[in-house]
Enzyme design. Structure first.
Site, mmCIF file in Angstrom:
data_model
loop_
_atom_site.group_PDB
_atom_site.id
_atom_site.type_symbol
_atom_site.label_atom_id
_atom_site.label_comp_id
_atom_site.label_asym_id
_atom_site.label_seq_id
_atom_site.Cartn_x
_atom_site.Cartn_y
_atom_site.Cartn_z
ATOM 1 N N HIS A 121 0.800 -1.227 0.000
ATOM 2 C CA HIS A 121 0.000 0.000 0.000
ATOM 3 C C HIS A 121 0.835 1.280 0.000
ATOM 4 O O HIS A 121 0.533 2.239 0.710
ATOM 5 C CB HIS A 121 -0.967 0.012 1.178
ATOM 6 C CG HIS A 121 -1.982 -1.092 1.147
ATOM 7 N ND1 HIS A 121 -2.581 -1.525 -0.015
ATOM 8 C CD2 HIS A 121 -2.523 -1.842 2.149
ATOM 9 C CE1 HIS A 121 -3.435 -2.499 0.263
ATOM 10 N NE2 HIS A 121 -3.416 -2.711 1.572
ATOM 11 N N HIS A 198 -9.682 1.335 1.487
ATOM 12 C CA HIS A 198 -9.465 0.159 2.338
ATOM 13 C C HIS A 198 -10.493 0.111 3.466
ATOM 14 O O HIS A 198 -10.134 -0.120 4.631
ATOM 15 C CB HIS A 198 -8.041 0.194 2.887
ATOM 16 C CG HIS A 198 -7.477 -1.147 3.229
ATOM 17 N ND1 HIS A 198 -7.988 -1.949 4.220
ATOM 18 C CD2 HIS A 198 -6.437 -1.843 2.689
ATOM 19 C CE1 HIS A 198 -7.280 -3.057 4.312
ATOM 20 N NE2 HIS A 198 -6.328 -3.023 3.388
ATOM 21 N N GLU A 336 -11.634 -4.363 -2.043
ATOM 22 C CA GLU A 336 -10.818 -3.260 -2.542
ATOM 23 C C GLU A 336 -10.687 -3.363 -4.068
ATOM 24 O O GLU A 336 -9.989 -4.240 -4.571
ATOM 25 C CB GLU A 336 -9.435 -3.294 -1.895
ATOM 26 C CG GLU A 336 -9.456 -3.328 -0.374
ATOM 27 C CD GLU A 336 -8.160 -3.877 0.186
ATOM 28 O OE1 GLU A 336 -7.080 -3.388 -0.199
ATOM 29 O OE2 GLU A 336 -8.224 -4.821 0.999
#
Length: 376
Positions: A121, A198, A336
């Site tokens: 991420h 998220h 996601e």
């Protein structure tokens, strides 16, 4: 499975308002604002400028009672202590980059690793930890806010200055409450880009119990097996006859305890599904999540080629809702929408079907995902 859900910002006009309050300050002294988008019906969404995070989404259940369906935290300190990316917009690249390494235009780049040997991420300090600039957007079918972030050249090892934005827009019509997330980005040098949200979801309310009895549909006949670092192996595997077949409604917990190698590697589901009908220029339904207990149904529609279904395997109870309720393993899940993981290192994941994860100067990266919540 083509989507019949209109995006937020279209359809029957709805009245609403945006309220901005100070949520707190970061350890660096930055002011964090909370922006609440509220419809005349009472349904609402709250977004924080730290991480452009979705902190709350209150929608009716089958009895018309409003309740939150995303896990949020009570204050800035809790978000700074959190390692689970709760509700945040993550980037510059969502999901894992193998070894944190990639090569573009003959130059090798290194993102600081923060998930074992992988960069997850966006690396050690991704977009989830930044304070975004926020402004109200008017003229749509309901309240909306735009959040912007400038990521400088070399940020977490990524090349080029990136200008990123996400617009949250809330509306409703006869089919339900719609929360649209519309993303845009531009750069002055070639760089990989894949933003996503998220949010941790529980249609009965975070901290009220497990999501294992929720029923899930994923419009995908293929998924991406992973290695021990949870990085895709490169195989696009058929879901038929496996615990990964969610083409028909299936309990989230139906196969969680099977002795399946992929489930054992991830401690549950933490995999990417390759969507049948979604991708560049193809906006369609990616997932449908239903709870018999609350009567709520969530439909996720997108133009991204993949969706990461994470079953909350690593939740420990350290996360507590603003009401103080702990969120434990399996108490929430994530859906996601994104590019295929590690695509910057895999040309087979950067085809016309999936789109190119590399953004170049003069191009505009645009994508949108709509969450539609209905009750019945």
């Amino acid at each position: 499975m083509q989507s019949t859900t209109p995006p937020a910002g279209t359809g029957t006009p709805a009245t609403g308002a945006v309220t901005r309050t100070v949520f707190g300050r970061t350890l660096r002294g930055e002011v964090v604002h909370r922006l609440e988008l509220r419809l005349s019906s009472g349904a609402s969404a709250a977004v924080l400028t730290r991480g452009a995070a979705l902190q709350q989404l209150r929608v009716p259940d089958r009895d018309g009672t409003l309740g939150d369906v995303v896990a949020g935290l009570a204050d800035v300190a809790a978000y700074e202590a959190d390692t689970g990316y709760l509700g945040a917009v993550v980037g510059r690249v969502a999901n894992r980059i193998a070894g944190g390494r990639f090569e573009l235009e003959g130059t090798r780049h290194q993102v600081p690793v923060n998930d074992g040997a992988q960069a997850l991420h966006g690396g050690v300090e991704g977009f989830d930890q930044r304070v975004w600039h926020a402004e109200e957007v008017t003229g749509g079918a309901g309240p909306a806010v735009r959040l912007r972030l400038v990521s400088p050249d070399g940020d977490m090892g990524f090349p080029g200055e990136l200008l990123a934005e996400v617009v949250y827009a809330l509306s409703e019509d006869a089919s339900g409450v719609h929360l649209e997330l519309a993303y845009r980005a531009g750069t002055d040098a070639p760089t990989p880009v894949s933003l996503t949200n998220h949010a941790y979801l529980n249609l009965d309310g975070p901290g009220t119990g497990t999501v294992e009895d929720h029923e899930l549909v994923l419009a995908a006949g293929r998924y991406l097996p992973v290695d021990g670092g949870l990085v895709p192996t490169g195989e696009l595997a058929d879901v038929t006859g496996t615990p990964f077949d969610f083409r028909a409604p299936r309990r989230v917990g139906a196969s969680l305890r099977e002795a399946d190698e992929q489930l054992l590697l991830a401690g549950g589901y933490d995999h990417n599904w390759v969507l049948d009908d979604c991708g560049p220029g193809r906006f369609a339904t990616a997932a449908v999540l239903t709870s018999a207990r609350s009567g709520r149904t969530l439909t996720v529609s997108t133009d991204r080629p993949g969706v990461q279904f994470y079953s909350g395997n690593f939740l420990t109870g350290a996360v507590r809702t603003p009401e103080g309720r702990p969120v434990r393993q399996g108490d929430a899940l994530c859906l996601e929408t994104q590019a295929l993981p590690d695509a910057v290192n895999r040309p087979e994941f950067r085809t016309a079907e999936f789109g190119d994860v590399v953004l170049r100067p003069g191009q505009v990266w645009e994508t949108r995902t709509v969450l539609t919540l209905a009750a019945g």
